[in-house]
Design a protein around this motif. Sequence first.
Motif, PDB file in Angstrom:
ATOM      1  N   ASN A 127       0.830  -1.201   0.000  1.00 19.27           N
ATOM      2  CA  ASN A 127       0.000   0.000   0.000  1.00 19.27           C
ATOM      3  C   ASN A 127       0.867   1.255   0.000  1.00 19.27           C
ATOM      4  O   ASN A 127       0.485   2.276  -0.578  1.00 19.27           O
ATOM      5  CB  ASN A 127      -0.925   0.009   1.221  1.00 19.27           C
ATOM      6  CG  ASN A 127      -2.000  -1.046   1.137  1.00 19.27           C
ATOM      7  OD1 ASN A 127      -2.564  -1.296   0.076  1.00 19.27           O
ATOM      8  ND2 ASN A 127      -2.279  -1.712   2.259  1.00 19.27           N
ATOM      9  N   LEU A 128       2.020   1.165   0.638  1.00 16.95           N
ATOM     10  CA  LEU A 128       2.953   2.295   0.691  1.00 16.95           C
ATOM     11  C   LEU A 128       3.689   2.474  -0.628  1.00 16.95           C
ATOM     12  O   LEU A 128       3.646   3.552  -1.243  1.00 16.95           O
ATOM     13  CB  LEU A 128       3.955   2.085   1.823  1.00 16.95           C
ATOM     14  CG  LEU A 128       5.010   3.181   1.997  1.00 16.95           C
ATOM     15  CD1 LEU A 128       4.387   4.420   2.628  1.00 16.95           C
ATOM     16  CD2 LEU A 128       6.178   2.683   2.850  1.00 16.95           C
ATOM     17  N   VAL A 129       4.376   1.427  -1.089  1.00 17.18           N
ATOM     18  CA  VAL A 129       5.280   1.578  -2.234  1.00 17.18           C
ATOM     19  C   VAL A 129       4.541   1.710  -3.560  1.00 17.18           C
ATOM     20  O   VAL A 129       5.084   2.243  -4.535  1.00 17.18           O
ATOM     21  CB  VAL A 129       6.304   0.421  -2.299  1.00 17.18           C
ATOM     22  CG1 VAL A 129       7.169   0.403  -1.052  1.00 17.18           C
ATOM     23  CG2 VAL A 129       5.613  -0.913  -2.505  1.00 17.18           C
ATOM     24  N   LEU A 130       3.296   1.240  -3.613  1.00 14.42           N
ATOM     25  CA  LEU A 130       2.533   1.334  -4.857  1.00 14.42           C
ATOM     26  C   LEU A 130       1.561   2.514  -4.866  1.00 14.42           C
ATOM     27  O   LEU A 130       0.811   2.688  -5.828  1.00 14.42           O
ATOM     28  CB  LEU A 130       1.772   0.030  -5.101  1.00 14.42           C
ATOM     29  CG  LEU A 130       2.652  -1.202  -5.362  1.00 14.42           C
ATOM     30  CD1 LEU A 130       1.783  -2.428  -5.594  1.00 14.42           C
ATOM     31  CD2 LEU A 130       3.599  -0.978  -6.540  1.00 14.42           C
ATOM     32  N   PHE A 131       1.591   3.314  -3.828  1.00 16.05           N
ATOM     33  CA  PHE A 131       0.674   4.446  -3.765  1.00 16.05           C
ATOM     34  C   PHE A 131       0.946   5.440  -4.897  1.00 16.05           C
ATOM     35  O   PHE A 131       0.023   5.856  -5.614  1.00 16.05           O
ATOM     36  CB  PHE A 131       0.790   5.155  -2.407  1.00 16.05           C
ATOM     37  CG  PHE A 131      -0.187   6.280  -2.223  1.00 16.05           C
ATOM     38  CD1 PHE A 131      -1.523   6.024  -1.990  1.00 16.05           C
ATOM     39  CD2 PHE A 131       0.222   7.611  -2.296  1.00 16.05           C
ATOM     40  CE1 PHE A 131      -2.447   7.058  -1.826  1.00 16.05           C
ATOM     41  CE2 PHE A 131      -0.680   8.650  -2.134  1.00 16.05           C
ATOM     42  CZ  PHE A 131      -2.023   8.376  -1.894  1.00 16.05           C
ATOM     43  N   PHE A 132       2.203   5.818  -5.086  1.00 18.25           N
ATOM     44  CA  PHE A 132       2.542   6.809  -6.108  1.00 18.25           C
ATOM     45  C   PHE A 132       2.164   6.345  -7.516  1.00 18.25           C
ATOM     46  O   PHE A 132       1.481   7.086  -8.242  1.00 18.25           O
ATOM     47  CB  PHE A 132       4.024   7.169  -6.025  1.00 18.25           C
ATOM     48  CG  PHE A 132       4.459   8.197  -7.037  1.00 18.25           C
ATOM     49  CD1 PHE A 132       3.974   9.485  -6.995  1.00 18.25           C
ATOM     50  CD2 PHE A 132       5.355   7.857  -8.040  1.00 18.25           C
ATOM     51  CE1 PHE A 132       4.372  10.436  -7.926  1.00 18.25           C
ATOM     52  CE2 PHE A 132       5.766   8.785  -8.978  1.00 18.25           C
ATOM     53  CZ  PHE A 132       5.272  10.091  -8.918  1.00 18.25           C
ATOM     54  N   THR A 134      -0.048   4.290  -8.331  1.00 18.89           N
ATOM     55  CA  THR A 134      -1.503   4.155  -8.397  1.00 18.89           C
ATOM     56  C   THR A 134      -2.178   5.500  -8.638  1.00 18.89           C
ATOM     57  O   THR A 134      -3.120   5.598  -9.444  1.00 18.89           O
ATOM     58  CB  THR A 134      -2.048   3.527  -7.102  1.00 18.89           C
ATOM     59  OG1 THR A 134      -1.482   2.217  -6.931  1.00 18.89           O
ATOM     60  CG2 THR A 134      -3.576   3.419  -7.132  1.00 18.89           C
ATOM     61  N   VAL A 135      -1.714   6.534  -7.952  1.00 17.46           N
ATOM     62  CA  VAL A 135      -2.396   7.835  -8.035  1.00 17.46           C
ATOM     63  C   VAL A 135      -1.830   8.732  -9.134  1.00 17.46           C
ATOM     64  O   VAL A 135      -2.457   9.743  -9.482  1.00 17.46           O
ATOM     65  CB  VAL A 135      -2.332   8.586  -6.681  1.00 17.46           C
ATOM     66  CG1 VAL A 135      -2.918   7.729  -5.572  1.00 17.46           C
ATOM     67  CG2 VAL A 135      -0.901   9.002  -6.335  1.00 17.46           C
ATOM     68  N   TYR A 136      -0.671   8.380  -9.690  1.00 20.67           N
ATOM     69  CA  TYR A 136      -0.025   9.257 -10.668  1.00 20.67           C
ATOM     70  C   TYR A 136      -0.912   9.579 -11.872  1.00 20.67           C
ATOM     71  O   TYR A 136      -0.962  10.744 -12.317  1.00 20.67           O
ATOM     72  CB  TYR A 136       1.301   8.659 -11.129  1.00 20.67           C
ATOM     73  CG  TYR A 136       2.036   9.539 -12.110  1.00 20.67           C
ATOM     74  CD1 TYR A 136       2.673  10.702 -11.677  1.00 20.67           C
ATOM     75  CD2 TYR A 136       2.078   9.236 -13.479  1.00 20.67           C
ATOM     76  CE1 TYR A 136       3.327  11.531 -12.577  1.00 20.67           C
ATOM     77  CE2 TYR A 136       2.732  10.056 -14.375  1.00 20.67           C
ATOM     78  CZ  TYR A 136       3.361  11.196 -13.919  1.00 20.67           C
ATOM     79  OH  TYR A 136       3.997  12.014 -14.811  1.00 20.67           O
ATOM     80  N   PRO A 137      -1.626   8.605 -12.459  1.00 21.12           N
ATOM     81  CA  PRO A 137      -2.505   8.955 -13.597  1.00 21.12           C
ATOM     82  C   PRO A 137      -3.549  10.009 -13.235  1.00 21.12           C
ATOM     83  O   PRO A 137      -3.876  10.873 -14.058  1.00 21.12           O
ATOM     84  CB  PRO A 137      -3.159   7.615 -13.955  1.00 21.12           C
ATOM     85  CG  PRO A 137      -2.190   6.580 -13.479  1.00 21.12           C
ATOM     86  CD  PRO A 137      -1.618   7.142 -12.215  1.00 21.12           C
ATOM     87  N   LYS A 138      -4.081   9.944 -12.014  1.00 17.58           N
ATOM     88  CA  LYS A 138      -5.074  10.929 -11.589  1.00 17.58           C
ATOM     89  C   LYS A 138      -4.428  12.303 -11.403  1.00 17.58           C
ATOM     90  O   LYS A 138      -5.043  13.339 -11.709  1.00 17.58           O
ATOM     91  CB  LYS A 138      -5.744  10.479 -10.289  1.00 17.58           C
ATOM     92  CG  LYS A 138      -6.522   9.184 -10.428  1.00 17.58           C
ATOM     93  CD  LYS A 138      -7.111   8.747  -9.101  1.00 17.58           C
ATOM     94  CE  LYS A 138      -7.833   7.408  -9.234  1.00 17.58           C
ATOM     95  NZ  LYS A 138      -8.368   6.943  -7.935  1.00 17.58           N
ATOM     96  N   ILE A 139      -3.197  12.323 -10.888  1.00 21.23           N
ATOM     97  CA  ILE A 139      -2.468  13.585 -10.752  1.00 21.23           C
ATOM     98  C   ILE A 139      -2.269  14.224 -12.116  1.00 21.23           C
ATOM     99  O   ILE A 139      -2.535  15.418 -12.314  1.00 21.23           O
ATOM    100  CB  ILE A 139      -1.103  13.348 -10.067  1.00 21.23           C
ATOM    101  CG1 ILE A 139      -1.296  12.910  -8.611  1.00 21.23           C
ATOM    102  CG2 ILE A 139      -0.230  14.596 -10.140  1.00 21.23           C
ATOM    103  CD1 ILE A 139      -0.017  12.526  -7.909  1.00 21.23           C
ATOM    104  N   THR A 140      -1.829  13.426 -13.075  1.00 27.24           N
ATOM    105  CA  THR A 140      -1.586  13.934 -14.433  1.00 27.24           C
ATOM    106  C   THR A 140      -2.864  14.460 -15.063  1.00 27.24           C
ATOM    107  O   THR A 140      -2.869  15.512 -15.725  1.00 27.24           O
ATOM    108  CB  THR A 140      -0.998  12.807 -15.308  1.00 27.24           C
ATOM    109  OG1 THR A 140       0.212  12.329 -14.710  1.00 27.24           O
ATOM    110  CG2 THR A 140      -0.690  13.309 -16.698  1.00 27.24           C
TER     111      THR A 140
END
Length: 313
Positions: A127-132, A134-140
């Motif tokens: 959950n920690l290491v895959l958070f970024f 996972t959320v990166y497409p939404k950030i973009t």
Amino acid sequence: MDVSSTFLSSMRNPADLRTLGICSAKVLIAGSVWMLYPYMNVAACLFAGLVQCLASFYVMTMVHNAMHCDVFKHPVVETVWRVILSAVAGVPVEAYRPTHNLNHHVYTQHGDHLDTKQMKYNWHFLNLVLFFPTVYPKITKLENEYIGKEFSKLSKTFFLWLAQLVAAHGVTVCLLYINWRRTLCVWVVPYIIGADGIVTMNMLQHDGTEDIALGEHKGPNLNVNSARNFTGPVINYLTCNNGYHAIHHMYSNMHWTQYPEMHAKLIAPHNDPALDEQCIVRFLWRTYIWPGQLPPHRQTEKAEKAEKADKAE
């Protein structure tokens, strides 16, 4: 009046000399590693990489601060500073606004792009290491939509972002042209880890906390248990008090020098003491590595999910 006093008088708060120092330190470290790179063995490269990744993360916290509270009084000086900060950080700082100020602060843990509840792994470390990633497409997506709207208006914000984009990626392109292998190790990888770190801090600061009431995401009515705080002196010195997260959400435009005092006055007397952690490293180790068990709120979610699955059968 000499140059130094003139410079200091242009700052909103002289304490932001620390901000400038942290950014300068990243540049000096990167320059030193660049020069020494041909002479470094594997151990030295690994140590230098760790230091650079930490420096990159600390600069990313300066980007965070810049989007909440100006460093300089004069708007032209502030604009120049944000362009320089973009070059040092490796990302246009204006792009932080749609994802952080206008989304995360308003909809914290209510389905915003950084909502930690979207992480569903049984092994909490994942959950920690895959958070970024996972959320990166939404950030973009949020950034592109925001910049697209500003472009359609040909607004000042768009041209600020454009100048910052040229500064940020211009430095990277120049370094790649000079020596692409060295650039990957000295500049690109630390930038990626730093960006990952500032985004993944949401797992540390919000996972397992209480929800805010929509519409009460700031001010005295903010739920003080909606954020976890890291109160240790080291992390707060190097990140300019970014560890005091609940007070930051309560008064996001407050200067970072006021956070410890206001945390003690407005947050600590009322929040759950378990949400005030002294050491971020111990919290990381205990929560995600050893024993690294799913926290109670995630165990409850897991049990509820299993119960629904049984009923469906």
